[in-house]
Motif scaffolding. Structure first.
Motif, PDB file in Angstrom:
ATOM      1  N   MET A 199       5.562  -1.156 -17.161  1.00  0.00           N
ATOM      2  CA  MET A 199       3.511  -1.398 -17.526  1.00  0.00           C
ATOM      3  C   MET A 199       3.290  -1.083 -16.299  1.00  0.00           C
ATOM      4  SD  MET A 199       5.563  -5.533 -18.170  1.00  0.00           S
ATOM      5  CE  MET A 199       3.643  -6.020 -18.220  1.00  0.00           C
ATOM      6  N   PRO A 200       1.250  -0.468 -16.082  1.00  0.00           N
ATOM      7  CA  PRO A 200       0.943  -1.323 -15.078  1.00  0.00           C
ATOM      8  C   PRO A 200       0.843  -2.377 -14.611  1.00  0.00           C
ATOM      9  CG  PRO A 200       0.107  -0.082 -16.630  1.00  0.00           C
ATOM     10  CD  PRO A 200       0.946  -0.473 -17.600  1.00  0.00           C
ATOM     11  N   GLY A 201       0.919  -3.603 -14.979  1.00  0.00           N
ATOM     12  CA  GLY A 201       0.870  -5.020 -14.499  1.00  0.00           C
ATOM     13  C   GLY A 201       1.931  -4.875 -13.458  1.00  0.00           C
ATOM     14  N   LEU A 202       2.309  -4.430 -13.996  1.00  0.00           N
ATOM     15  CA  LEU A 202       4.456  -4.951 -12.966  1.00  0.00           C
ATOM     16  C   LEU A 202       3.728  -3.713 -11.517  1.00  0.00           C
ATOM     17  CD1 LEU A 202       6.820  -5.503 -11.699  1.00  0.00           C
ATOM     18  CD2 LEU A 202       8.167  -4.215 -13.474  1.00  0.00           C
ATOM     19  N   VAL A 203       3.489  -2.089 -12.371  1.00  0.00           N
ATOM     20  CA  VAL A 203       3.321  -1.372 -11.035  1.00  0.00           C
ATOM     21  C   VAL A 203       2.444  -2.199  -9.817  1.00  0.00           C
ATOM     22  CG1 VAL A 203       2.453   0.621 -10.305  1.00  0.00           C
ATOM     23  CG2 VAL A 203       3.807   0.691 -12.328  1.00  0.00           C
ATOM     24  N   VAL A 204       0.959  -2.942 -10.361  1.00  0.00           N
ATOM     25  CA  VAL A 204       0.266  -2.477  -9.672  1.00  0.00           C
ATOM     26  C   VAL A 204       0.397  -4.092  -8.644  1.00  0.00           C
ATOM     27  CG1 VAL A 204      -2.124  -3.734  -9.351  1.00  0.00           C
ATOM     28  CG2 VAL A 204      -1.939  -1.786 -11.136  1.00  0.00           C
ATOM     29  N   ARG A 205       1.372  -5.105  -9.398  1.00  0.00           N
ATOM     30  CA  ARG A 205       1.597  -6.173  -8.367  1.00  0.00           C
ATOM     31  C   ARG A 205       2.257  -5.744  -7.970  1.00  0.00           C
ATOM     32  NH1 ARG A 205       5.482 -10.459  -9.610  1.00  0.00           N
ATOM     33  NH2 ARG A 205       5.808 -10.236  -7.101  1.00  0.00           N
ATOM     34  N   MET A 206       3.273  -5.154  -7.710  1.00  0.00           N
ATOM     35  CA  MET A 206       4.467  -4.529  -6.762  1.00  0.00           C
ATOM     36  C   MET A 206       3.562  -3.951  -5.611  1.00  0.00           C
ATOM     37  SD  MET A 206       7.846  -3.169  -8.647  1.00  0.00           S
ATOM     38  CE  MET A 206       9.177  -2.522  -7.553  1.00  0.00           C
ATOM     39  N   LEU A 207       2.460  -2.601  -5.696  1.00  0.00           N
ATOM     40  CA  LEU A 207       2.300  -2.114  -5.103  1.00  0.00           C
ATOM     41  C   LEU A 207       0.638  -3.232  -4.577  1.00  0.00           C
ATOM     42  CD1 LEU A 207       0.715   1.091  -7.609  1.00  0.00           C
ATOM     43  CD2 LEU A 207       2.496   0.833  -5.291  1.00  0.00           C
ATOM     44  N   GLU A 208       0.749  -4.082  -4.799  1.00  0.00           N
ATOM     45  CA  GLU A 208       0.088  -5.630  -3.693  1.00  0.00           C
ATOM     46  C   GLU A 208       0.397  -5.970  -2.761  1.00  0.00           C
ATOM     47  OE1 GLU A 208      -3.256  -5.630  -3.744  1.00  0.00           O
ATOM     48  OE2 GLU A 208      -4.289  -5.795  -5.902  1.00  0.00           O
ATOM     49  N   ASP A 209       2.370  -6.065  -3.311  1.00  0.00           N
ATOM     50  CA  ASP A 209       2.595  -7.023  -2.306  1.00  0.00           C
ATOM     51  C   ASP A 209       3.394  -6.110  -1.601  1.00  0.00           C
ATOM     52  OD1 ASP A 209       2.511  -9.098  -3.742  1.00  0.00           O
ATOM     53  OD2 ASP A 209       4.910  -8.922  -4.936  1.00  0.00           O
ATOM     54  N   LEU A 210       3.345  -4.611  -1.538  1.00  0.00           N
ATOM     55  CA  LEU A 210       3.848  -3.148  -0.723  1.00  0.00           C
ATOM     56  C   LEU A 210       2.663  -3.908   1.069  1.00  0.00           C
ATOM     57  CD1 LEU A 210       5.749  -1.641  -0.219  1.00  0.00           C
ATOM     58  CD2 LEU A 210       4.463   0.241  -0.749  1.00  0.00           C
ATOM     59  N   ASP A 211       1.454  -4.449   0.802  1.00  0.00           N
ATOM     60  CA  ASP A 211       1.259  -4.691   1.532  1.00  0.00           C
ATOM     61  C   ASP A 211       0.319  -3.647   2.758  1.00  0.00           C
ATOM     62  OD1 ASP A 211       0.795  -7.179   1.770  1.00  0.00           O
ATOM     63  OD2 ASP A 211       2.372  -8.099   2.667  1.00  0.00           O
ATOM     64  N   VAL A 212       0.250  -2.378   1.997  1.00  0.00           N
ATOM     65  CA  VAL A 212      -0.152  -0.954   2.894  1.00  0.00           C
ATOM     66  C   VAL A 212      -1.564  -1.519   2.633  1.00  0.00           C
ATOM     67  CG1 VAL A 212       2.086  -0.091   1.211  1.00  0.00           C
ATOM     68  CG2 VAL A 212      -1.305   0.110   0.491  1.00  0.00           C
ATOM     69  N   ARG A 213      -1.725  -0.196   4.030  1.00  0.00           N
ATOM     70  CA  ARG A 213      -3.140  -0.187   4.737  1.00  0.00           C
ATOM     71  C   ARG A 213      -4.036   1.191   4.717  1.00  0.00           C
ATOM     72  NH1 ARG A 213      -0.375  -3.331   8.659  1.00  0.00           N
ATOM     73  NH2 ARG A 213      -0.616  -2.357   9.818  1.00  0.00           N
ATOM     74  N   GLU A 214      -5.223   2.391   5.012  1.00  0.00           N
ATOM     75  CA  GLU A 214      -4.447   3.351   5.583  1.00  0.00           C
ATOM     76  C   GLU A 214      -3.960   3.567   7.034  1.00  0.00           C
ATOM     77  OE1 GLU A 214      -7.078   1.513   4.548  1.00  0.00           O
ATOM     78  OE2 GLU A 214      -7.645   2.231   2.767  1.00  0.00           O
ATOM     79  N   GLY A 215      -3.189   4.793   6.496  1.00  0.00           N
ATOM     80  CA  GLY A 215      -2.775   4.860   7.816  1.00  0.00           C
ATOM     81  C   GLY A 215      -1.202   4.882   7.975  1.00  0.00           C
ATOM     82  N   LEU A 216      -0.796   4.077   6.729  1.00  0.00           N
ATOM     83  CA  LEU A 216       0.694   3.997   6.825  1.00  0.00           C
ATOM     84  C   LEU A 216       1.455   5.128   5.659  1.00  0.00           C
ATOM     85  CD1 LEU A 216       0.619   0.130   6.236  1.00  0.00           C
ATOM     86  CD2 LEU A 216       1.168   1.595   7.890  1.00  0.00           C
ATOM     87  N   ASN A 217       2.871   4.983   6.436  1.00  0.00           N
ATOM     88  CA  ASN A 217       3.750   6.653   5.490  1.00  0.00           C
ATOM     89  C   ASN A 217       4.405   5.561   4.677  1.00  0.00           C
ATOM     90  OD1 ASN A 217       3.002   8.458   6.694  1.00  0.00           O
ATOM     91  ND2 ASN A 217       3.690   8.317   8.248  1.00  0.00           N
ATOM     92  N   VAL A 218       4.743   5.896   3.700  1.00  0.00           N
ATOM     93  CA  VAL A 218       5.163   5.076   2.268  1.00  0.00           C
ATOM     94  C   VAL A 218       5.889   6.004   1.264  1.00  0.00           C
ATOM     95  CG1 VAL A 218       5.454   3.629  -0.497  1.00  0.00           C
ATOM     96  CG2 VAL A 218       3.490   3.779   1.528  1.00  0.00           C
ATOM     97  N   LEU A 219       7.641   5.933   1.781  1.00  0.00           N
ATOM     98  CA  LEU A 219       8.531   6.364   0.653  1.00  0.00           C
ATOM     99  C   LEU A 219       8.638   4.987  -0.647  1.00  0.00           C
ATOM    100  CD1 LEU A 219      11.122   8.418   0.775  1.00  0.00           C
ATOM    101  CD2 LEU A 219      12.386   6.237   1.623  1.00  0.00           C
ATOM    102  N   GLU A 220       8.543   5.988  -1.767  1.00  0.00           N
ATOM    103  CA  GLU A 220       8.588   5.780  -3.372  1.00  0.00           C
ATOM    104  C   GLU A 220      10.312   6.534  -3.809  1.00  0.00           C
ATOM    105  OE1 GLU A 220       5.819   4.988  -7.148  1.00  0.00           O
ATOM    106  OE2 GLU A 220       7.161   7.699  -6.807  1.00  0.00           O
ATOM    107  N   ILE A 221      10.918   5.241  -4.264  1.00  0.00           N
ATOM    108  CA  ILE A 221      12.451   5.893  -4.363  1.00  0.00           C
ATOM    109  C   ILE A 221      12.210   5.174  -6.005  1.00  0.00           C
ATOM    110  CG2 ILE A 221      15.112   5.549  -4.298  1.00  0.00           C
ATOM    111  CD1 ILE A 221      13.869   6.123  -2.184  1.00  0.00           C
ATOM    112  N   GLY A 222      11.935   6.427  -6.893  1.00  0.00           N
ATOM    113  CA  GLY A 222      12.118   6.644  -8.471  1.00  0.00           C
ATOM    114  C   GLY A 222      11.059   7.518  -8.938  1.00  0.00           C
ATOM    115  N   THR A 223      10.590   8.530  -8.821  1.00  0.00           N
ATOM    116  CA  THR A 223       9.751   8.970  -9.148  1.00  0.00           C
ATOM    117  C   THR A 223       8.852   8.534 -10.273  1.00  0.00           C
ATOM    118  OG1 THR A 223       9.624  10.540  -7.373  1.00  0.00           O
ATOM    119  CG2 THR A 223       7.905  11.076  -8.885  1.00  0.00           C
ATOM    120  N   GLY A 224      10.298   8.901 -11.001  1.00  0.00           N
ATOM    121  CA  GLY A 224       9.949   8.336 -12.804  1.00  0.00           C
ATOM    122  C   GLY A 224       8.960   9.404 -13.382  1.00  0.00           C
TER     123      GLY A 224
END
Length: 395
Positions: free
Chosen positions: A112-137
């Motif tokens: 569900m997009p609400g959970l996806v977005v909530r997690m992405l917000e909690d990830l605290d990213v900003r420009e220039g950071l590298n992210v590893l995602e586990i579970g492309t789906g």
């Protein structure tokens, strides 16, 4: 509505509506992620899916495609804040002739997009950071990351080759080209390390040591911890050298467990009618159906599972079996409540009752009162603070 341009026009409006809903619900908190939600076409990543039927009886899943429900209803469903299942039992669906599916376990979905977005917000990213995602789906969350950070900053790992292939096709069609890999997410991807952030969209029984090694000090690991009986919850860890620690959230997103950590098919040896020793139980099987006590039971006996079964034609008993140690507990109703019969190296119900009693002593707090500390040598969940009551995660 038949052309791609007509579909995209309607979809763009639905994306804006979705963003407004997520903003109103407090899930979408930043303009950057709102721009990503409004830009990424979820319908490209979820061209067809299954939804749970509301018919009584055994759980049944119904196929949803533009041809079956019509393009307008299909798009409306795609852009709803719902999780849609795209695979069962690790096998691909025959979309040439889709049928309702029963007695099957979902193994891939678009969360569900609400959970996806909530997690992405909690990830605290900003420009220039590298992210590893586990579970492309399906690749939808990967696309959101690419829109926010740029393709070159995103690495995503999927365990299922066919799921990964479809995600790659959808990402390419949408104009995104992150580094996509097929493999065991527990190993991370050393060649792309170090990472500033790691996010997992499937559940894990513990934190893989490779993640600690590949995420920079000060970096974030955001994942769901879960067991063979239930989800423990979403945890956000801050890495500090060879260890990491952090807190559970109040929410309890129940992601599918990573396939490499799925429970064995066999529950273990079912005890005989007279095996074990008996005593009166302080708590009955309602422990497993109440959120807080079920959380404690999962912590207390991480290698156990339970089921209900009538014994000798009588009322249902609840069997708790530990497939690792061979221990068991059987809860049977009696006039004064419940009786438990236990055997094996561990007294499972003693352990469960001790954990639940501790939780009640501390006021039956929600999961946000629990934290996690992990290192190469030990992984524990604690209550209140790292020096409080604690329970080891399974190795």
């Amino acid at each position: 509505m038949t052309s791609e341009s007509e579909i995209e026009t309607v979809a763009a409006d639905l994306r804006r509506q979705l963003a407004r809903r997520l903003d109103k619900d407090g899930r979408l908190r930043s303009p950057e992620w709102r721009a990503a939600v409004e830009a990424v076409s979820r319908h490209v990543f979820v061209p067809r899916f299954y939804r749970e039927s509301d018919a009584p009886g055994v759980t049944t899943w119904e196929p949803v495609t533009p041809e079956i429900v019509g393009q307008e209803d299909w798009l409306r469903l795609v852009y709803g804040d719902e999780t849609w299942v795209t695979q069962f039992d690790g096998r691909d669906v025959d979309w040439a002739d889709p049928k309702p599916i029963s007695n099957a376990a979902p193994t891939s979905s678009s969360t569900m997009p609400g959970l996806v977005v909530r997690m992405l917000e909690d990830l605290d990213v900003r420009e220039g950071l590298n992210v590893l995602e586990i579970g492309t789906g399906t690749g939808y969350s990967t696309a959101l990351l690419c829109h926010r950070l740029g393709d070159e900053r995103v690495t995503s790992i999927e365990t299922d080759e066919n799921v990964a292939r479809r995600a790659r096709e959808a990402l390419t069609r949408s104009g995104y080209t992150p580094r996509l890999l097929v493999g065991d997410g527990r190993a991370g991807h050393l060649d792309g390390a170090p990472y500033d952030r790691l996010i997992a969209t499937c559940g894990f029984r513990n934190i893989p040591s490779a993640w600690l090694e590949q995420v920079l000090p000060g970096g974030v690991i955001l994942t769901t911890l879960r067991g063979w009986m239930r989800s423990l919850g979403l945890v956000k860890l801050i890495v500090t050298g060879d260890s990491a620690s952090g807190w559970f959230s109040e929410d309890d997103p129940s992601f599918m467990i990573a396939r490499q950590q799925a429970a064995p098919e066999s529950l273990g040896m079912v005890p005989g009618t007279y095996d074990g020793t008996k005593r009166k139980a302080t708590y009955g099987p309602e422990v497993f159906s109440t959120t807080g006590s079920a959380f404690m039971a999962q912590l207390a006996v991480p290698d156990a599972r339970f089921f209900c079964h009538a014994v000798d034609g009588g009322p249902n008993s609840t069997f708790v079996l530990d497939g690792v140690t061979g221990s068991f507990a059987v809860l049977a109703p009696v006039d004064s409540g419940w009786q438990v019969r236990q055997g094996g190296p561990r007294r499972l119900w003693d352990t469960v009752e001790s954990a639940v009693a501790t939780w009640e002593e501390y006021g039956s707090p929600n999961t946000a009162t629990f934290g996690v500390t992990v290192s190469r040598d030990e992984q524990v969940v604690w209550l209140g603070n790292p020096n409080g009551p604690h329970w080891p995660l399974p190795s």
